[in-house]
Enzyme design. Structure first.
Site, PDB file in Angstrom:
ATOM      1  N   ARG A  92       0.813  -1.218   0.000  1.00  0.00           N
ATOM      2  CA  ARG A  92       0.000   0.000   0.000  1.00  0.00           C
ATOM      3  C   ARG A  92       0.849   1.273   0.000  1.00  0.00           C
ATOM      4  O   ARG A  92       0.388   2.333  -0.334  1.00  0.00           O
ATOM      5  CB  ARG A  92      -0.928  -0.053   1.226  1.00  0.00           C
ATOM      6  CG  ARG A  92      -1.727   1.177   1.525  1.00  0.00           C
ATOM      7  CD  ARG A  92      -2.717   1.493   0.419  1.00  0.00           C
ATOM      8  NE  ARG A  92      -3.545   2.640   0.740  1.00  0.00           N
ATOM      9  CZ  ARG A  92      -3.139   3.900   0.753  1.00  0.00           C
ATOM     10  NH1 ARG A  92      -1.901   4.188   0.455  1.00  0.00           N
ATOM     11  NH2 ARG A  92      -3.971   4.877   1.059  1.00  0.00           N
ATOM     12  N   LYS A  93       2.085   1.134   0.446  1.00  0.00           N
ATOM     13  CA  LYS A  93       2.994   2.296   0.572  1.00  0.00           C
ATOM     14  C   LYS A  93       2.288   3.466   1.254  1.00  0.00           C
ATOM     15  O   LYS A  93       2.146   4.559   0.723  1.00  0.00           O
ATOM     16  CB  LYS A  93       3.585   2.702  -0.772  1.00  0.00           C
ATOM     17  CG  LYS A  93       4.478   1.601  -1.372  1.00  0.00           C
ATOM     18  CD  LYS A  93       5.256   2.054  -2.566  1.00  0.00           C
ATOM     19  CE  LYS A  93       6.146   0.966  -3.135  1.00  0.00           C
ATOM     20  NZ  LYS A  93       5.437  -0.106  -3.858  1.00  0.00           N
TER      21      LYS A  93
END
Ligand code: S5P
Length: 268
Positions: A92-93
């Site tokens: 997802r960063k």
């Protein structure tokens, strides 16, 4: 073979259940492969899973790439991945302030309920780690964060002096940090990262492909064997597997290369 033989002191010294689970799965599957399952439909995801499951130890997803995503089909897919002993890792960063990162783990995708691991940038400071830990605990789970310490893409700003060191210093001390993303395309930089990280936290590396060199839109690839020898604990492979004519054969090949390197690194 036992995890303690292959991972040595790193097995004995590590009390993080997720890290121990990873080390065990690597040994039982003889594979350090984390599949970057960057395909666009549930059907493709399920087919890929069927083909590669004996050779892949964790499954990395970008849930928002999937056109026909539904909560039920995703649930089913995650259960199938768990049944074949894969950790589920949503890339997802995250990078927002802690409370927003926490709440972004709910929402439509509700990643806190199915992801064991998730990536985050530390650009907003350590609250992202606290927030993500809260995100998992809201649904009675605990998970691990992989902090981006290096990236594989050309010109990335994590290379600005001091950034990687700051990420490592904070992540090393934080219980929610499972480990770090390192750059698999530059073995010498990865070896430097390993020295800074020490032996407890994991380093997983994208930017690896048996075909080394520059690729699409700034992606860079290094050799997976060299990455493991330089200190990688998990090789993140996407197109090298899912774009191959035979994903199953390709996954086996990457598994064999990674396992061979780990055995060599362990002096066995
Ligand atoms: O620095 C990075 C960090 C990540 S997590 N470089 C990357 O390529 N990744 C991810 O690894 C990226 O989002 C993609 O899912 C995967 C690499 O895919 P490949 O097809 O280039 O092997």
């Amino acid at each position: 073979m036992q995890p303690s033989e292959v991972w040595g002191e790193r097995w004995n010294a590590n009390s993080d259940p997720l890290a121990r689970r990873w080390m065990e799965t690597v040994v039982s599957k003889q594979s350090m492969v984390v599949l970057a399952a960057d395909v666009y439909t549930m059907n493709e995801l399920n087919n890929l899973l069927d083909q590669v499951s004996p050779y892949v130890s964790a499954l990395k997803t970008h849930v928002d790439l999937v056109h026909d995503w539904t909560p039920d089909s995703w649930d089913d897919f995650c259960n199938r991945a768990k049944d074949v002993d894969m950790l589920i890792f949503e890339d997802r960063k995250h990078g927002d302030i802690g409370k927003i990162a926490r709440d972004q783990m709910g929402g439509v995708y509700d990643s806190r309920s199915w992801a064991d691991l998730m990536t985050a940038h530390l650009i907003s400071g350590p609250s992202v780690l606290d927030g993500m830990a809260e995100g998992w605990s809201k649904v009675g789970r605990s998970g691990g964060v992989l902090l981006l310490a290096q990236m594989s893409s050309a010109g990335n700003l994590l290379e600005i002096p001091g950034y990687t060191d700051a990420v490592v210093n904070i992540g090393k001390e934080h219980p929610a940090c499972f480990g770090f993303i390192g750059n698999g395309s530059r073995a010498n930089e990865l070896a430097e990262l390993r020295k800074k990280v020490g032996e407890i936290k994991m380093i997983w590396t994208p930017g690896v492909n048996i075909q080394t060199g520059d690729s699409e839109l700034g992606q860079r690839y290094g050799d997976p064997y060299d990455a493991v020898m330089a200190g990688s604990d998990g090789i993140i492979v996407g197109s090298g597997i899912h774009k191959s004519k035979s994903p199953s054969e390709a996954a086996k090949k990457y598994a064999d290369v990674s396992w061979g390197a780990l055995i060599k690194r362990s002096g066995l």
